[in-house]
Write a protein that holds these residues in place. Structure first.
Motif, PDB file in Angstrom:
ATOM      1  N   SER A 191       0.828  -1.207   0.000  1.00 59.79           N
ATOM      2  CA  SER A 191       0.000   0.000   0.000  1.00 59.79           C
ATOM      3  C   SER A 191       0.862   1.256   0.000  1.00 59.79           C
ATOM      4  CB  SER A 191      -0.933   0.015   1.217  1.00 59.79           C
ATOM      5  OG  SER A 191      -0.172   0.238   2.386  1.00 59.79           O
ATOM      6  N   GLU A 192       2.181   1.070   0.064  1.00 57.39           N
ATOM      7  CA  GLU A 192       3.148   2.158   0.045  1.00 57.39           C
ATOM      8  C   GLU A 192       3.056   3.060   1.260  1.00 57.39           C
ATOM      9  OE1 GLU A 192       4.194   3.799  -3.943  1.00 57.39           O
ATOM     10  OE2 GLU A 192       2.173   3.124  -4.377  1.00 57.39           O
ATOM     11  N   THR A 193       2.478   2.568   2.342  1.00 57.82           N
ATOM     12  CA  THR A 193       2.333   3.475   3.478  1.00 57.82           C
ATOM     13  C   THR A 193       2.561   2.829   4.837  1.00 57.82           C
ATOM     14  OG1 THR A 193      -0.015   3.056   3.568  1.00 57.82           O
ATOM     15  CG2 THR A 193       0.705   4.960   2.259  1.00 57.82           C
ATOM     16  N   SER A 194       3.130   1.651   4.940  1.00 58.50           N
ATOM     17  CA  SER A 194       3.180   1.048   6.262  1.00 58.50           C
ATOM     18  C   SER A 194       4.585   0.816   6.792  1.00 58.50           C
ATOM     19  CB  SER A 194       2.415  -0.278   6.247  1.00 58.50           C
ATOM     20  OG  SER A 194       3.061  -1.179   5.369  1.00 58.50           O
ATOM     21  N   SER A 195       5.638   1.128   6.088  1.00 61.10           N
ATOM     22  CA  SER A 195       6.989   0.918   6.557  1.00 61.10           C
ATOM     23  C   SER A 195       7.378   2.006   7.549  1.00 61.10           C
ATOM     24  CB  SER A 195       7.939   0.908   5.362  1.00 61.10           C
ATOM     25  OG  SER A 195       9.250   0.650   5.798  1.00 61.10           O
ATOM     26  N   ASP A 196       8.399   1.720   8.374  1.00 66.47           N
ATOM     27  CA  ASP A 196       8.798   2.673   9.398  1.00 66.47           C
ATOM     28  C   ASP A 196      10.021   3.509   9.044  1.00 66.47           C
ATOM     29  OD1 ASP A 196       6.755   1.994  11.079  1.00 66.47           O
ATOM     30  OD2 ASP A 196       7.915   0.473  12.133  1.00 66.47           O
ATOM     31  N   VAL A 197      10.721   3.195   7.969  1.00 67.83           N
ATOM     32  CA  VAL A 197      11.899   3.967   7.604  1.00 67.83           C
ATOM     33  C   VAL A 197      11.879   4.268   6.113  1.00 67.83           C
ATOM     34  CG1 VAL A 197      13.390   3.142   9.461  1.00 67.83           C
ATOM     35  CG2 VAL A 197      13.236   1.835   7.360  1.00 67.83           C
ATOM     36  N   PRO A 198      12.463   5.405   5.733  1.00 68.78           N
ATOM     37  CA  PRO A 198      12.463   5.748   4.312  1.00 68.78           C
ATOM     38  C   PRO A 198      13.414   4.852   3.526  1.00 68.78           C
ATOM     39  CG  PRO A 198      13.611   7.421   5.575  1.00 68.78           C
ATOM     40  CD  PRO A 198      13.041   6.446   6.555  1.00 68.78           C
ATOM     41  N   PRO A 199      13.255   4.805   2.214  1.00 74.43           N
ATOM     42  CA  PRO A 199      14.126   3.984   1.387  1.00 74.43           C
ATOM     43  C   PRO A 199      15.573   4.455   1.449  1.00 74.43           C
ATOM     44  CG  PRO A 199      12.392   5.017   0.070  1.00 74.43           C
ATOM     45  CD  PRO A 199      12.235   5.491   1.464  1.00 74.43           C
ATOM     46  N   GLN A 200      16.495   3.557   1.141  1.00 71.70           N
ATOM     47  CA  GLN A 200      17.922   3.853   1.240  1.00 71.70           C
ATOM     48  C   GLN A 200      18.388   4.805   0.144  1.00 71.70           C
ATOM     49  OE1 GLN A 200      20.334   0.406   0.975  1.00 71.70           O
ATOM     50  NE2 GLN A 200      22.248   1.507   1.143  1.00 71.70           N
ATOM     51  N   ASP A 201      17.974   4.595  -1.067  1.00 67.00           N
ATOM     52  CA  ASP A 201      18.525   5.382  -2.159  1.00 67.00           C
ATOM     53  C   ASP A 201      17.908   6.770  -2.224  1.00 67.00           C
ATOM     54  OD1 ASP A 201      16.628   3.806  -4.873  1.00 67.00           O
ATOM     55  OD2 ASP A 201      15.991   4.932  -3.132  1.00 67.00           O
ATOM     56  N   GLN A 202      18.445   7.583  -3.127  1.00 71.09           N
ATOM     57  CA  GLN A 202      17.996   8.961  -3.244  1.00 71.09           C
ATOM     58  C   GLN A 202      16.737   9.106  -4.084  1.00 71.09           C
ATOM     59  OE1 GLN A 202      22.127  10.428  -4.222  1.00 71.09           O
ATOM     60  NE2 GLN A 202      21.308  12.151  -3.092  1.00 71.09           N
ATOM     61  N   SER A 203      16.297   8.059  -4.743  1.00 69.42           N
ATOM     62  CA  SER A 203      15.067   8.168  -5.519  1.00 69.42           C
ATOM     63  C   SER A 203      13.897   8.350  -4.560  1.00 69.42           C
ATOM     64  CB  SER A 203      14.862   6.937  -6.399  1.00 69.42           C
ATOM     65  OG  SER A 203      14.675   5.789  -5.601  1.00 69.42           O
ATOM     66  N   PHE A 204      12.933   9.083  -4.984  1.00 70.17           N
ATOM     67  CA  PHE A 204      11.800   9.413  -4.124  1.00 70.17           C
ATOM     68  C   PHE A 204      10.741   8.321  -4.218  1.00 70.17           C
ATOM     69  CE2 PHE A 204       7.851  11.380  -2.879  1.00 70.17           C
ATOM     70  CZ  PHE A 204       8.228  12.191  -1.825  1.00 70.17           C
ATOM     71  N   GLU A 205      10.363   7.791  -3.078  1.00 68.02           N
ATOM     72  CA  GLU A 205       9.263   6.835  -3.022  1.00 68.02           C
ATOM     73  C   GLU A 205       8.245   7.365  -2.024  1.00 68.02           C
ATOM     74  OE1 GLU A 205      10.014   2.636  -2.917  1.00 68.02           O
ATOM     75  OE2 GLU A 205      12.084   2.975  -3.544  1.00 68.02           O
ATOM     76  N   LYS A 206       7.063   7.663  -2.537  1.00 67.81           N
ATOM     77  CA  LYS A 206       6.008   8.183  -1.669  1.00 67.81           C
ATOM     78  C   LYS A 206       5.655   7.133  -0.627  1.00 67.81           C
ATOM     79  CE  LYS A 206       2.213   6.600  -4.598  1.00 67.81           C
ATOM     80  NZ  LYS A 206       1.042   6.999  -5.356  1.00 67.81           N
ATOM     81  N   GLY A 207       5.094   7.603   0.492  1.00 65.44           N
ATOM     82  CA  GLY A 207       4.664   6.661   1.516  1.00 65.44           C
ATOM     83  C   GLY A 207       4.646   7.290   2.899  1.00 65.44           C
ATOM     84  N   VAL A 208       4.255   6.467   3.852  1.00 66.72           N
ATOM     85  CA  VAL A 208       4.219   6.877   5.257  1.00 66.72           C
ATOM     86  C   VAL A 208       5.222   6.005   5.993  1.00 66.72           C
ATOM     87  CG1 VAL A 208       2.797   7.134   7.322  1.00 66.72           C
ATOM     88  CG2 VAL A 208       1.796   7.544   5.061  1.00 66.72           C
ATOM     89  N   TYR A 209       6.294   6.614   6.484  1.00 67.93           N
ATOM     90  CA  TYR A 209       7.387   5.913   7.159  1.00 67.93           C
ATOM     91  C   TYR A 209       7.466   6.341   8.624  1.00 67.93           C
ATOM     92  CZ  TYR A 209       8.618   5.050   2.337  1.00 67.93           C
ATOM     93  OH  TYR A 209       8.575   4.676   1.020  1.00 67.93           O
ATOM     94  N   VAL A 210       6.346   6.628   9.210  1.00 69.94           N
ATOM     95  CA  VAL A 210       6.259   7.215  10.548  1.00 69.94           C
ATOM     96  C   VAL A 210       6.161   6.120  11.607  1.00 69.94           C
ATOM     97  CG1 VAL A 210       4.861   8.685  12.057  1.00 69.94           C
ATOM     98  CG2 VAL A 210       5.113   9.265   9.630  1.00 69.94           C
ATOM     99  N   ASP A 211       6.981   6.247  12.663  1.00 69.04           N
ATOM    100  CA  ASP A 211       6.825   5.415  13.852  1.00 69.04           C
ATOM    101  C   ASP A 211       5.870   6.195  14.760  1.00 69.04           C
ATOM    102  OD1 ASP A 211       6.910   4.108  16.281  1.00 69.04           O
ATOM    103  OD2 ASP A 211       9.103   3.959  16.335  1.00 69.04           O
ATOM    104  N   PHE A 212       4.615   5.797  14.772  1.00 67.90           N
ATOM    105  CA  PHE A 212       3.583   6.552  15.490  1.00 67.90           C
ATOM    106  C   PHE A 212       3.717   6.453  17.009  1.00 67.90           C
ATOM    107  CE2 PHE A 212       1.040   8.291  12.169  1.00 67.90           C
ATOM    108  CZ  PHE A 212       1.339   7.502  11.065  1.00 67.90           C
ATOM    109  N   SER A 213       4.634   5.645  17.504  1.00 65.32           N
ATOM    110  CA  SER A 213       4.837   5.576  18.955  1.00 65.32           C
ATOM    111  C   SER A 213       5.845   6.622  19.431  1.00 65.32           C
ATOM    112  CB  SER A 213       5.311   4.173  19.352  1.00 65.32           C
ATOM    113  OG  SER A 213       6.598   3.911  18.804  1.00 65.32           O
ATOM    114  N   LYS A 214       6.597   7.219  18.517  1.00 63.65           N
ATOM    115  CA  LYS A 214       7.592   8.228  18.891  1.00 63.65           C
ATOM    116  C   LYS A 214       6.990   9.625  18.805  1.00 63.65           C
ATOM    117  CE  LYS A 214      11.704   5.706  17.547  1.00 63.65           C
ATOM    118  NZ  LYS A 214      12.875   5.686  16.666  1.00 63.65           N
ATOM    119  N   ASN A 215       7.294  10.459  19.786  1.00 65.15           N
ATOM    120  CA  ASN A 215       6.872  11.861  19.848  1.00 65.15           C
ATOM    121  C   ASN A 215       5.358  12.041  19.864  1.00 65.15           C
ATOM    122  OD1 ASN A 215       9.572  12.744  19.791  1.00 65.15           O
ATOM    123  ND2 ASN A 215       9.586  12.652  17.567  1.00 65.15           N
ATOM    124  N   MET A 216       4.632  11.023  20.267  1.00 66.23           N
ATOM    125  CA  MET A 216       3.170  11.115  20.318  1.00 66.23           C
ATOM    126  C   MET A 216       2.741  11.358  21.763  1.00 66.23           C
ATOM    127  SD  MET A 216       0.413  11.197  18.531  1.00 66.23           S
ATOM    128  CE  MET A 216       0.785  10.478  16.949  1.00 66.23           C
TER     129      MET A 216
END
Length: 173
Positions: free
Chosen positions: A44-69
């Motif tokens: 779904s392109e929205t459930s991972s917790d970290v952004p991709p390694q390379d510099q190409s842009f991949e849309k998505g949600v990489y948020v750890d919702f337990s941090k800073n909440m």
């Protein structure tokens, strides 16, 4: 004091309310994704917790919702935020509108899902629950791909209860 806090939030909203529209005209700052991370978006392109390694842009949600909440934020708001972010990233206007307060599908709120920009949400930068004002504010760090340039930015969600006391999104800024 409550009125002063609400006035402050209103002034911040007004002063930054056009920032989303202004971004289309301002000079753009290029940035690159965090290095060293190897995760990529899920199907779904929205459930991972970290952004991709390379510099190409991949849309998505990489948020750890337990941090800073803020742990006092009422139940269900985080799930509504996740669903709205997923709809924004996937440009699903109908799903995006589901969690907005009635009559808050304004051009300002809807511009995020109606524009051609792509979004990569990285982290919660700030969250606050104000029980007296019955409001929640959650700011997220985001990278926006606009005109082939990646910009670092912040998008803030404001939640208020509707007439039936169900929490809904009042403003996205």
């Amino acid at each position: 004091m409550k009125e002063l806090f609400q006035l402050g939030l209103l002034l911040i909203s007004i002063l930054t309310g056009c920032s989303h529209d202004k971004e289309n005209n301002n000079g753009n700052l290029a940035s690159e994704a965090n290095k060293g991370n190897t995760s990529t978006p899920s199907q779904s392109e929205t459930s991972s917790d970290v952004p991709p390694q390379d510099q190409s842009f991949e849309k998505g949600v990489y948020v750890d919702f337990s941090k800073n909440m803020d742990q006092s934020i009422p139940d269900g708001i985080v799930q509504k935020l996740k669903e709205n972010l997923d709809a924004l990233v996937n440009k699903d206007a109908n799903k995006f509108k589901e969690e907005l307060l009635e009559e808050h599908d304004t051009p300002g709120n809807m511009s995020y899902v109606n524009d051609t920009n792509q979004y990569r949400f990285l982290e919660i930068s700030y969250s606050k629950y104000d029980a007296k004002a019955k409001s929640v504010m959650i700011s997220l760090s985001v990278q926006i791909l606009r005109n082939d340039i990646i910009e670092d930015n912040t998008i803030t969600y404001y939640f208020k209860p509707d007439k039936t006391q169900v929490w809904k999104i009042a403003l996205i800024d």
